[in-house]
Design an enzyme around this catalytic site. Sequence first.
Site, PDB file in Angstrom:
ATOM      1  N   ARG A 125       0.805  -1.542   0.046  1.00 55.52           N
ATOM      2  CA  ARG A 125       0.268  -0.087   0.128  1.00 55.52           C
ATOM      3  C   ARG A 125       1.093   1.617   0.176  1.00 55.52           C
ATOM      4  O   ARG A 125       0.432   2.088   0.832  1.00 55.52           O
ATOM      5  CB  ARG A 125      -0.605   0.344   0.887  1.00 55.52           C
ATOM      6  CG  ARG A 125      -1.944  -1.477   1.098  1.00 55.52           C
ATOM      7  CD  ARG A 125      -3.142  -0.847   2.061  1.00 55.52           C
ATOM      8  NE  ARG A 125      -4.364  -2.223   2.009  1.00 55.52           N
ATOM      9  CZ  ARG A 125      -4.175  -2.797   3.259  1.00 55.52           C
ATOM     10  NH1 ARG A 125      -3.354  -2.493   4.330  1.00 55.52           N
ATOM     11  NH2 ARG A 125      -4.855  -3.945   3.078  1.00 55.52           N
ATOM     12  N   LYS A 147       3.402  11.534 -10.533  1.00 56.98           N
ATOM     13  CA  LYS A 147       1.802  11.141 -11.262  1.00 56.98           C
ATOM     14  C   LYS A 147       2.845  10.124 -11.210  1.00 56.98           C
ATOM     15  O   LYS A 147       3.506   9.974 -12.326  1.00 56.98           O
ATOM     16  CB  LYS A 147       1.069  11.630 -12.209  1.00 56.98           C
ATOM     17  CG  LYS A 147       0.081  12.367 -12.400  1.00 56.98           C
ATOM     18  CD  LYS A 147       0.355  13.112 -13.272  1.00 56.98           C
ATOM     19  CE  LYS A 147      -1.200  14.232 -13.823  1.00 56.98           C
ATOM     20  NZ  LYS A 147      -1.274  14.853 -14.671  1.00 56.98           N
ATOM     21  N   GLU A 189       8.481  18.998 -23.911  1.00 59.47           N
ATOM     22  CA  GLU A 189       7.474  19.323 -23.085  1.00 59.47           C
ATOM     23  C   GLU A 189       8.235  20.799 -22.186  1.00 59.47           C
ATOM     24  O   GLU A 189       7.577  21.102 -21.194  1.00 59.47           O
ATOM     25  CB  GLU A 189       7.960  18.500 -21.663  1.00 59.47           C
ATOM     26  CG  GLU A 189       7.019  17.074 -22.686  1.00 59.47           C
ATOM     27  CD  GLU A 189       5.867  16.859 -21.835  1.00 59.47           C
ATOM     28  OE1 GLU A 189       5.147  18.194 -21.066  1.00 59.47           O
ATOM     29  OE2 GLU A 189       4.346  15.950 -22.108  1.00 59.47           O
ATOM     30  N   LYS A 225       6.410  23.683 -12.332  1.00 55.83           N
ATOM     31  CA  LYS A 225       5.896  22.481 -11.886  1.00 55.83           C
ATOM     32  C   LYS A 225       5.059  22.245 -10.456  1.00 55.83           C
ATOM     33  O   LYS A 225       4.372  21.775  -9.812  1.00 55.83           O
ATOM     34  CB  LYS A 225       5.629  21.479 -12.964  1.00 55.83           C
ATOM     35  CG  LYS A 225       5.698  19.849 -12.421  1.00 55.83           C
ATOM     36  CD  LYS A 225       5.652  18.850 -13.265  1.00 55.83           C
ATOM     37  CE  LYS A 225       4.211  17.655 -13.096  1.00 55.83           C
ATOM     38  NZ  LYS A 225       4.902  16.683 -14.243  1.00 55.83           N
ATOM     39  N   GLU A 235      -4.335  17.498  -9.191  1.00 52.03           N
ATOM     40  CA  GLU A 235      -5.132  18.299 -10.496  1.00 52.03           C
ATOM     41  C   GLU A 235      -6.811  18.263 -10.763  1.00 52.03           C
ATOM     42  O   GLU A 235      -7.496  17.486 -10.882  1.00 52.03           O
ATOM     43  CB  GLU A 235      -4.668  17.130 -11.757  1.00 52.03           C
ATOM     44  CG  GLU A 235      -4.522  17.646 -12.601  1.00 52.03           C
ATOM     45  CD  GLU A 235      -4.476  16.412 -14.235  1.00 52.03           C
ATOM     46  OE1 GLU A 235      -3.189  16.222 -14.174  1.00 52.03           O
ATOM     47  OE2 GLU A 235      -5.260  16.337 -15.075  1.00 52.03           O
ATOM     48  N   ARG A 239      -3.639  22.234 -11.532  1.00 50.10           N
ATOM     49  CA  ARG A 239      -2.407  20.778 -12.499  1.00 50.10           C
ATOM     50  C   ARG A 239      -3.258  20.886 -13.466  1.00 50.10           C
ATOM     51  O   ARG A 239      -2.140  19.960 -14.288  1.00 50.10           O
ATOM     52  CB  ARG A 239      -2.707  20.301 -11.771  1.00 50.10           C
ATOM     53  CG  ARG A 239      -1.211  18.881 -11.953  1.00 50.10           C
ATOM     54  CD  ARG A 239      -0.996  18.119 -10.682  1.00 50.10           C
ATOM     55  NE  ARG A 239      -0.082  17.122 -11.605  1.00 50.10           N
ATOM     56  CZ  ARG A 239       1.004  16.507 -10.643  1.00 50.10           C
ATOM     57  NH1 ARG A 239       0.732  16.456  -9.439  1.00 50.10           N
ATOM     58  NH2 ARG A 239       1.594  15.559 -11.441  1.00 50.10           N
ATOM     59  N   ASN A 243      -1.637  20.078 -18.806  1.00 53.08           N
ATOM     60  CA  ASN A 243      -1.866  19.233 -20.305  1.00 53.08           C
ATOM     61  C   ASN A 243      -2.035  20.172 -21.152  1.00 53.08           C
ATOM     62  O   ASN A 243      -2.863  18.916 -21.984  1.00 53.08           O
ATOM     63  CB  ASN A 243      -2.935  18.401 -19.513  1.00 53.08           C
ATOM     64  CG  ASN A 243      -3.209  17.628 -18.393  1.00 53.08           C
ATOM     65  OD1 ASN A 243      -1.855  17.006 -18.178  1.00 53.08           O
ATOM     66  ND2 ASN A 243      -4.034  17.463 -17.583  1.00 53.08           N
ATOM     67  N   HIS A 246      -1.488  18.361 -24.566  1.00 50.94           N
ATOM     68  CA  HIS A 246      -2.228  16.621 -24.353  1.00 50.94           C
ATOM     69  C   HIS A 246      -3.210  16.416 -24.987  1.00 50.94           C
ATOM     70  O   HIS A 246      -3.535  14.565 -24.984  1.00 50.94           O
ATOM     71  CB  HIS A 246      -1.815  16.266 -22.794  1.00 50.94           C
ATOM     72  CG  HIS A 246      -0.483  16.460 -22.488  1.00 50.94           C
ATOM     73  ND1 HIS A 246       0.346  17.449 -22.597  1.00 50.94           N
ATOM     74  CD2 HIS A 246       0.827  15.488 -21.713  1.00 50.94           C
ATOM     75  CE1 HIS A 246       2.252  17.793 -22.334  1.00 50.94           C
ATOM     76  NE2 HIS A 246       1.848  15.975 -22.049  1.00 50.94           N
ATOM     77  N   HIS A 250      -1.993  13.081 -26.445  1.00 54.75           N
ATOM     78  CA  HIS A 250      -2.448  12.189 -26.374  1.00 54.75           C
ATOM     79  C   HIS A 250      -3.450  10.411 -26.714  1.00 54.75           C
ATOM     80  O   HIS A 250      -3.148  10.029 -27.575  1.00 54.75           O
ATOM     81  CB  HIS A 250      -3.654  11.244 -25.040  1.00 54.75           C
ATOM     82  CG  HIS A 250      -2.508  12.151 -23.364  1.00 54.75           C
ATOM     83  ND1 HIS A 250      -3.111  11.849 -22.096  1.00 54.75           N
ATOM     84  CD2 HIS A 250      -1.155  12.274 -23.650  1.00 54.75           C
ATOM     85  CE1 HIS A 250      -2.449  12.310 -21.622  1.00 54.75           C
ATOM     86  NE2 HIS A 250      -0.905  11.852 -22.276  1.00 54.75           N
ATOM     87  N   HIS A 262       5.931  10.146 -26.954  1.00 58.61           N
ATOM     88  CA  HIS A 262       5.061  11.491 -25.969  1.00 58.61           C
ATOM     89  C   HIS A 262       5.239  13.114 -26.521  1.00 58.61           C
ATOM     90  O   HIS A 262       4.257  13.094 -26.901  1.00 58.61           O
ATOM     91  CB  HIS A 262       4.590  10.779 -24.679  1.00 58.61           C
ATOM     92  CG  HIS A 262       3.620  12.005 -23.763  1.00 58.61           C
ATOM     93  ND1 HIS A 262       2.873  12.294 -23.689  1.00 58.61           N
ATOM     94  CD2 HIS A 262       4.620  12.786 -22.997  1.00 58.61           C
ATOM     95  CE1 HIS A 262       2.586  13.088 -22.647  1.00 58.61           C
ATOM     96  NE2 HIS A 262       3.618  13.340 -22.667  1.00 58.61           N
TER      97      HIS A 262
HETATM   98  N1  GLY Z   1       2.938  15.767 -16.918  1.00 60.02           N
HETATM   99  C1  GLY Z   1       1.808  16.846 -16.221  1.00 60.02           C
HETATM  100  C2  GLY Z   1       1.610  16.699 -14.386  1.00 60.02           C
HETATM  101  O1  GLY Z   1       2.008  15.480 -14.023  1.00 60.02           O
HETATM  102  O2  GLY Z   1       0.847  16.869 -14.014  1.00 60.02           O
END
Ligand code: GLY
Length: 357
Positions: A125, A147, A189, A225, A235, A239, A243, A246, A250, A262
Amino acid sequence: MSKFLKQIHVNTLPGYEVVISDGLIKSCGEWLHKYFLTSCKIAVISDSTVGPLYLKDVVDSLTTWNFMVSVYTFEAGESRKNFTTLSNILEYLAAERLTRSDCVIALGGGVVGDMAGFAAACYLRGIRYIQMPTTMLAAVDSSVGGKTAIDLRAGKNLAGAFLQPSAVLCDLDCLKSLPRSVLLGGIAEAVKTGVLCDETLFSLFENGNISTDYGEIIARCVAYKAGVVERDEREQGERKLLNLGHTIGHAIEKCSGYTTPHGQAVAAGLAIIARSAERLSWTLEPIGNRITTCLAELGLPVVTRYTAEALADAALSDKKRSGEEITLVIPKKIGLCELKKIPVSELLPVIEAGLGV
Ligand code: GLY
């Protein structure tokens, strides 16, 4: 003696340090021992591309500083970011009898970081993990912010968890030997970050040269960031700005069966949404051409061969969809973007508007 050393604190609960410097692969044991970890077992997770380059140095450094080290590598590639690899890593951690006081290291690019991070989040966990990014993309983005995920057949990163790393050690030496296309994936990025918040950073890329001052580029991206993640770890709002490019990016990845990398997909997604936003009069200044030209001169894609219908269909299984709405990140001008919710029925014309150069 390090030529560049920057340390950025990410003020989450618990917080952690992102160390950006030269020579960290060879000195990781010392860094971890002195600042981040007491003696414990460490499972280093890597892949078939990165392992042969750096595992020996990492293992030597960790054992020199009295960590008990084991190593698990899997076949490189986005197609391996799946349940099978996750299950193999979890079984490996259990076979090695790692306990909650032990630690995982993710040594590699975005796929390794996501996989090893998700395994660390699931195992017992949740146990600690350290990110050691070896690609530009992982350095400027995916190694920071907690993430972790794997892909499902329905789309990218559809199963995962938020778990902040205990530290990020970003060795600039790894970036010097990257193939240009891999380096460019991370630069895409960084261009995204410039469009989001930093016109000076964006301007660095505008003459088509990739500055060799990678430390400064990474530090600017990580500092931005870190602030976003501190304010919105899960998010729920701000946050989502990260994206940018993206939703369509994506979709391009998915349409290509994940053969488009990517960063290259994000570049095309960024160019398309910038042109679309300008043509739909959502911008404060004409930015479509500026962003398209910047990316193209770097050698990044700014168009896609997929139809608007195929992209919209792929995008609607993305996790940025919420019921009958989807949140887009709209560039207003260089350095300023905003979130815009649109009904899913409006996504197709938005994509159509941006497809042509
Ligand atoms: N790659 C976008 C984020 O970490 O929120």
